[in-house]
Design an enzyme around this catalytic site. Structure first.
Site, PDB file in Angstrom:
ATOM      1  N   SER A  55      77.627 -23.411 -12.714  1.00 16.50           N
ATOM      2  CA  SER A  55      77.165 -22.911 -14.017  1.00 16.50           C
ATOM      3  C   SER A  55      76.897 -23.995 -15.061  1.00 16.50           C
ATOM      4  O   SER A  55      76.454 -23.678 -16.168  1.00 16.50           O
ATOM      5  CB  SER A  55      78.175 -21.907 -14.586  1.00 16.50           C
ATOM      6  OG  SER A  55      78.013 -20.653 -13.966  1.00 16.50           O
ATOM      7  N   LYS A  58      73.517 -23.858 -16.693  1.00 16.99           N
ATOM      8  CA  LYS A  58      73.160 -23.114 -17.899  1.00 16.99           C
ATOM      9  C   LYS A  58      72.837 -24.028 -19.081  1.00 16.99           C
ATOM     10  O   LYS A  58      72.222 -23.574 -20.054  1.00 16.99           O
ATOM     11  CB  LYS A  58      74.275 -22.129 -18.254  1.00 16.99           C
ATOM     12  CG  LYS A  58      74.449 -21.012 -17.227  1.00 16.99           C
ATOM     13  CD  LYS A  58      75.549 -20.033 -17.628  1.00 16.99           C
ATOM     14  CE  LYS A  58      75.618 -18.841 -16.679  1.00 16.99           C
ATOM     15  NZ  LYS A  58      76.203 -19.151 -15.368  1.00 16.99           N
ATOM     16  N   SER A 119      79.724 -17.628 -19.900  1.00 14.55           N
ATOM     17  CA  SER A 119      78.969 -18.001 -18.708  1.00 14.55           C
ATOM     18  C   SER A 119      78.415 -16.776 -17.992  1.00 14.55           C
ATOM     19  O   SER A 119      78.368 -16.720 -16.755  1.00 14.55           O
ATOM     20  CB  SER A 119      79.836 -18.820 -17.737  1.00 14.55           C
ATOM     21  OG  SER A 119      79.033 -19.544 -16.841  1.00 14.55           O
TER      22      SER A 119
END
Length: 441
Positions: A55, A58, A119
């Site tokens: 993640s 992102k 997230s």
């Protein structure tokens, strides 16, 4: 050619810095520590090895959204209608998500907060669809932007950082069913460097420890920031205000952190962090990050390497032709300040470069010259390039200041120029006669 004049202020580099950095011994497959202002690398381990990022992906989605907001392509209060893909992903609570209603509408700002704080994967895909029409198109944008930013060693296959297997056959076109995003630690740090310097407002959201999604409704969900190094959370560290965690089976436990204290900001990256036994561990990514922050704040200072109005010894003036004065005083327009490691100041040499478009072959400027006119620039360079490097050219360019004229030099009138020409002519003639006469005796 540009006239390049080197001069040294110090001599040699101490061993303390190298020994202190080596003692960090970060337990992760890859790691890097950089000064967030200049991008100067203070520590690295396997920094150019490509690994999973989960993640931390992102951060690119955040960058592209903030860029779209800046250029008016997307608005914060713009509403998003949930697609089938986003709905299905959002219902999987085994993933980090805020469940979204299939018939619901959501403002971009609340989806952004869910992505940055919690997230939330489906919210991230929703943002990708908003910006590019589809996640497939958005992935192309991600890779194109990475190239434009000068990143190396990367491949984006989706906007969220999930393994494509989690999409259950609905992953972006052109990628494999089990593909996952990859980057090197240096590339991750470079992305974070661009994000916090170009869009520092991201830290206002990334530093929020807790927030309720859709507060006051039946869909309300408490979001606790996965960055547990924020000061009020479990592994709180003074000064931490970002940036992004990431975890998948492929990538392991990852974290890009940033912290600011005493006028200094640092960026850290750890990929597949491990505990002392060598086992992947959730807490390990914060423990290893803490080691780097502790080192950075304890072993660096922000110093003035070159002061404002600095004059280069031996080059305090530049020759001038066609002027009332035959010299002009020059100095730096501003200071060069930089975070350096203890004992490292000796490792830098200032370098003066005169503008080749403003000087002739003899290194002379031509009048008239106005006070404040730029005549070149001064930068600093490491004496040993193997021991000091920068993430980006943009960061390195911050270590450069204009060199300007400190006074006016008016152009001489025609009579003065004529008399100088006559004097020069007879001087040349007399010099020739003298040489000839000497040759007779």
């Amino acid at each position: 050619m540009a006239v390049i004049l080197f001069f040294s202020l110090f001599a040699g580099m101490g061993q303390d810095k190298a020994e202190a950095a080596a003692a960090l011994n970060i337990n992760a497959d890859g790691a890097i520590l950089v000064d967030a202002e200049s991008g100067k690398v203070l520590y690295e381990k396997n920094a150019d090895t490509v690994m999973g990022i989960a993640s931390m992906t992102k951060m690119m989605t955040e960058y592209l959204l903030l860029d779209a907001i800046k250029h008016g392509k997307v608005k914060w209060d713009q509403e998003y209608n949930v697609s089938d893909l986003v709905y299905k992903i959002s219902q999987d609570r085994a993933l980090s998500n805020v469940p979204l209603r299939q018939d619901g509408t959501y403002k971009i700002r609340e989806l952004y907060e869910a992505m940055v704080i919690y997230s939330a994967n489906a919210a991230t895909i929703a943002i990708a669809e908003t910006i590019a029409g589809s996640e497939t198109n958005f992935v192309k944008m991600m890779n194109e932007k990475a190239k434009k930013l000068g990143l190396k060693d990367y491949k984006f296959v989706n906007s969220s950082g999930l393994n494509n297997a989690e999409y259950r056959g609905m992953h972006p076109e052109g990628s494999g069913e089990t593909d996952e995003n990859v980057m090197s630690p240096r590339a991750v740090a470079s992305l974070a460097f661009h994000l916090v310097n170009e869009y520092p407002e991201v830290l206002k959201t990334a530093s929020i420890p807790k927030k309720t999604f859709r507060e006051g409704t039946s869909d309300a969900i408490n979001m606790i920031n996965w960055n547990w190094m924020l000061p009020s959370l479990d592994y709180g560290y003074k000064g931490v205000d970002g940036l992004k965690t990431g975890t998948t089976d492929f990538a392991g436990y990852c974290f890009t952190g940033t912290a600011s204290r005493d006028g200094k900001r640092f960026i850290t990256v750890v990929q597949n962090a491990k505990d002392a036994s060598g086992k992947g561990d959730y807490k390990a990514r914060f423990d290893e990050t803490k080691k780097m922050f502790d080192y950075a704040f304890a072993n660096t200072t922000k110093e003035t390497i070159v002061p404002k109005h600095y004059q280069v010894k031996g080059h305090k003036t530049i020759p001038v032709i066609k002027g009332k004065n035959d010299q002009v005083k020059v100095y730096t327009k501003s200071a060069i300040n930089m975070v350096i490691e203890n004992g490292e100041k000796e490792n830098y040499k200032p370098v003066l470069v005169l503008d080749k478009n403003k000087i002739n072959k003899k290194g002379e400027l031509t009048a008239p010259i106005k006070k404040g006119d730029k005549v070149g620039y001064l930068t600093i360079e490491p004496k040993n390039s193997d021991k000091v490097n920068f993430l980006t050219e943009e960061g390195k360019s911050k270590l450069q200041v204009d060199v300007i004229a400190a006074q006016d030099v008016e152009k001489a009138n025609w009579f003065v120029l004529m008399m100088r020409g006559i004097g020069g002519f007879f001087g040349d003639v007399w010099g020739g006669i003298s040489s000839t006469v000497k040759g007779w005796f």
